[in-house]
Motif scaffolding. Structure first.
Motif, PDB file in Angstrom:
ATOM      1  N   LEU A  46       0.865  -1.270   0.043  1.00 23.44           N
ATOM      2  CA  LEU A  46      -0.073  -0.050   0.209  1.00 23.44           C
ATOM      3  C   LEU A  46       0.682   1.343  -0.061  1.00 23.44           C
ATOM      4  O   LEU A  46       1.812   1.320   0.765  1.00 23.44           O
ATOM      5  N   GLU A  47       0.404   2.245  -0.619  1.00 27.99           N
ATOM      6  CA  GLU A  47       1.294   3.480  -0.830  1.00 27.99           C
ATOM      7  C   GLU A  47       0.473   4.571  -0.381  1.00 27.99           C
ATOM      8  O   GLU A  47      -0.670   4.838  -0.675  1.00 27.99           O
ATOM      9  N   ILE A  48       1.424   5.467   0.138  1.00 25.96           N
ATOM     10  CA  ILE A  48       0.876   6.922   0.570  1.00 25.96           C
ATOM     11  C   ILE A  48       1.781   7.759  -0.261  1.00 25.96           C
ATOM     12  O   ILE A  48       2.841   7.879  -0.077  1.00 25.96           O
ATOM     13  N   SER A  49       1.197   8.846  -1.019  1.00 24.59           N
ATOM     14  CA  SER A  49       1.911   9.614  -1.988  1.00 24.59           C
ATOM     15  C   SER A  49       0.927  10.918  -2.296  1.00 24.59           C
ATOM     16  O   SER A  49       1.537  11.920  -2.478  1.00 24.59           O
ATOM     17  N   ASP A  50      -0.154  10.651  -2.784  1.00 23.44           N
ATOM     18  CA  ASP A  50      -0.999  11.819  -3.312  1.00 23.44           C
ATOM     19  C   ASP A  50      -1.448  12.613  -2.315  1.00 23.44           C
ATOM     20  O   ASP A  50      -1.854  12.021  -1.120  1.00 23.44           O
ATOM     21  N   GLY A  51      -1.521  13.979  -2.723  1.00 20.37           N
ATOM     22  CA  GLY A  51      -1.679  14.944  -1.491  1.00 20.37           C
ATOM     23  C   GLY A  51      -3.165  15.577  -1.925  1.00 20.37           C
ATOM     24  O   GLY A  51      -3.320  16.467  -1.091  1.00 20.37           O
ATOM     25  N   ALA A  52      -3.792  14.984  -2.814  1.00 21.32           N
ATOM     26  CA  ALA A  52      -5.106  15.700  -3.333  1.00 21.32           C
ATOM     27  C   ALA A  52      -5.815  15.909  -2.089  1.00 21.32           C
ATOM     28  O   ALA A  52      -6.769  17.145  -1.952  1.00 21.32           O
ATOM     29  N   ALA A  53      -6.015  15.059  -1.017  1.00 22.52           N
ATOM     30  CA  ALA A  53      -6.979  15.196  -0.341  1.00 22.52           C
ATOM     31  C   ALA A  53      -6.511  16.113   0.929  1.00 22.52           C
ATOM     32  O   ALA A  53      -7.223  16.824   1.714  1.00 22.52           O
ATOM     33  N   VAL A  54      -5.310  16.618   0.949  1.00 21.17           N
ATOM     34  CA  VAL A  54      -4.698  17.519   1.981  1.00 21.17           C
ATOM     35  C   VAL A  54      -4.496  18.935   1.158  1.00 21.17           C
ATOM     36  O   VAL A  54      -3.746  19.795   1.886  1.00 21.17           O
ATOM     37  N   GLY A  55      -4.690  18.898  -0.090  1.00 25.29           N
ATOM     38  CA  GLY A  55      -4.424  20.230  -0.800  1.00 25.29           C
ATOM     39  C   GLY A  55      -2.951  20.704  -1.194  1.00 25.29           C
ATOM     40  O   GLY A  55      -2.814  21.772  -1.537  1.00 25.29           O
ATOM     41  N   THR A  56      -2.273  19.410  -1.426  1.00 28.91           N
ATOM     42  CA  THR A  56      -0.921  19.601  -1.890  1.00 28.91           C
ATOM     43  C   THR A  56      -0.507  18.575  -2.993  1.00 28.91           C
ATOM     44  O   THR A  56      -1.429  17.634  -3.237  1.00 28.91           O
ATOM     45  N   GLU A  57       0.479  18.840  -3.683  1.00 28.81           N
ATOM     46  CA  GLU A  57       0.631  17.743  -4.791  1.00 28.81           C
ATOM     47  C   GLU A  57       0.993  16.432  -4.098  1.00 28.81           C
ATOM     48  O   GLU A  57       0.679  15.358  -4.705  1.00 28.81           O
ATOM     49  N   ARG A  95       8.997  15.517   6.535  1.00 27.57           N
ATOM     50  CA  ARG A  95       8.437  16.467   5.432  1.00 27.57           C
ATOM     51  C   ARG A  95       9.286  16.606   4.309  1.00 27.57           C
ATOM     52  O   ARG A  95      10.229  16.292   4.420  1.00 27.57           O
ATOM     53  N   GLY A  96       8.360  16.523   3.132  1.00 32.38           N
ATOM     54  CA  GLY A  96       9.160  16.457   1.612  1.00 32.38           C
ATOM     55  C   GLY A  96       9.479  15.036   1.231  1.00 32.38           C
ATOM     56  O   GLY A  96       9.854  14.875  -0.175  1.00 32.38           O
ATOM     57  N   THR A  97       9.053  13.894   1.851  1.00 31.40           N
ATOM     58  CA  THR A  97       8.844  12.705   1.273  1.00 31.40           C
ATOM     59  C   THR A  97       8.046  12.481  -0.064  1.00 31.40           C
ATOM     60  O   THR A  97       7.030  13.264   0.057  1.00 31.40           O
ATOM     61  N   LYS A  98       8.302  11.884  -0.814  1.00 29.58           N
ATOM     62  CA  LYS A  98       7.559  11.844  -1.920  1.00 29.58           C
ATOM     63  C   LYS A  98       6.745  10.701  -1.981  1.00 29.58           C
ATOM     64  O   LYS A  98       5.405  10.458  -2.301  1.00 29.58           O
ATOM     65  N   ALA A  99       7.074   9.530  -1.399  1.00 28.85           N
ATOM     66  CA  ALA A  99       6.111   8.251  -1.219  1.00 28.85           C
ATOM     67  C   ALA A  99       6.582   7.267  -0.256  1.00 28.85           C
ATOM     68  O   ALA A  99       7.802   6.961   0.258  1.00 28.85           O
ATOM     69  N   VAL A 100       5.564   6.706   0.666  1.00 29.20           N
ATOM     70  CA  VAL A 100       5.918   5.664   1.403  1.00 29.20           C
ATOM     71  C   VAL A 100       5.185   4.427   0.946  1.00 29.20           C
ATOM     72  O   VAL A 100       3.741   4.523   0.827  1.00 29.20           O
ATOM     73  N   THR A 101       5.723   3.414   1.091  1.00 27.54           N
ATOM     74  CA  THR A 101       5.223   2.027   0.713  1.00 27.54           C
ATOM     75  C   THR A 101       5.090   1.191   1.778  1.00 27.54           C
ATOM     76  O   THR A 101       6.266   1.126   2.699  1.00 27.54           O
ATOM     77  N   LEU A 102       4.022   0.632   2.046  1.00 32.13           N
ATOM     78  CA  LEU A 102       3.774  -0.406   3.421  1.00 32.13           C
ATOM     79  C   LEU A 102       3.762  -1.780   2.885  1.00 32.13           C
ATOM     80  O   LEU A 102       2.711  -1.984   2.005  1.00 32.13           O
TER      81      LEU A 102
END
Length: 265
Positions: A46-57, A95-102
């Motif tokens: 599972l990946e955390i990367s997209d910022g649409a829900a928090v208003g950032t890229e 802060r500034g991380t591009k992607a986290v994969t679990l």
């Protein structure tokens, strides 16, 4: 909170379904803009990367995160940097991380990743904090059934962050109270995640202003939000532990206002 019925309190402050197999669940709490999440990556990463829900890229463009593993052995990859995460280890993501994969090392014993993310104003390196590296603090009294060991992970004395604090507390055998007497910290909110409860057990989590104390019945792997104006104090019907995460104006763990039991109403 005054006038809210039990269902309203559960809807506003209890996070009942954070952990689902092969699904990432993130809840934007709007309490100091903390995001609380859970994930069980069994068959798929599972990946955390997209910022649409928090208003950032990107999700981490203006945020930091703590990730605690409460299950089997897992892996957290932060921009390609691989951390093998055992039970009760924590990863700090800067802060500034591009992607986290679990992911999990074994699908039949998957990791259970619990996440707290808050806005951050500085860039700090991502790091694994093992249980052995955490700072244990024993407190309480067996005679008052509140003896416990608190372990600091994301904390100025162990591993720095911008505003996030995160740790794990284990109650001693025979103790039931996770903090007693209760307190408030007007300059910080807190989120709890109760875990290692048997299916038939519950934690009765007391919350509210001291003059309006209410209780939530909380099951295993469920979270509770505690706003700055609320006391927090819990008693379990069986053994349990909990993850605590905080954010707010400071990182001073002892910046609290105790509330005497005799003053609760």
């Amino acid at each position: 909170m005054v006038g809210a019925d039990n269902q309203r309190l559960r809807e506003d402050f209890l996070l009942e379904t954070l952990f689902e197999k092969d699904r990432l669940n993130l809840v934007y709490t709007h309490i100091d803009r903390m995001i609380v999440g859970g994930a069980i990556p069994a068959e798929a990463a599972l990946e955390i990367s997209d910022g649409a829900a928090v208003g950032t890229e990107g999700f981490f463009d203006a945020r930091e995160m703590g990730i605690a593993n409460l299950g089997g052995a897992g892996v957290v990859e932060v921009d390609g940097q691989r951390f093998e995460v055992a039970n009760r280890d924590v990863v700090y993501v800067g802060r500034g991380t591009k992607a986290v994969t679990l992911s999990s090392l074994a699908a039949d014993e998957p990791a259970h990743f619990y996440m707290n993310s808050v806005p951050a104003g500085v860039d700090l390196p991502s790091v694994l904090i093992t249980k052995a590296q955490s700072k244990p603090v024993t407190m309480g009294d067996e005679a008052r059934a509140n003896k416990r060991t608190l372990r600091m992970y994301i904390h100025p004395e162990v591993s720095p962050s911008c505003l996030l604090l995160m740790g794990i507390t284990q109650l001693a055998p025979g103790s039931i109270w996770n903090t007693e007497p209760p307190h408030v910290h007007e300059r910080r909110m807190e989120a709890y995640l109760y875990f290692d409860l048997a299916p038939e057990d519950r934690v009765m989590h007391f919350m509210g202003e001291p003059s309006e104390v209410r209780a939530l019945s909380v099951a295993n792997l469920q979270g509770v939000l505690s706003p700055a104006w609320s006391i927090h104090m819990g008693a379990g019907t069986g053994p349990y532990a909990f993850v605590w995460g905080m954010t707010g104006e400071n990182q001073a763990y002892n910046d609290v206002t105790p509330v005497a039991i005799v003053d609760l109403r």
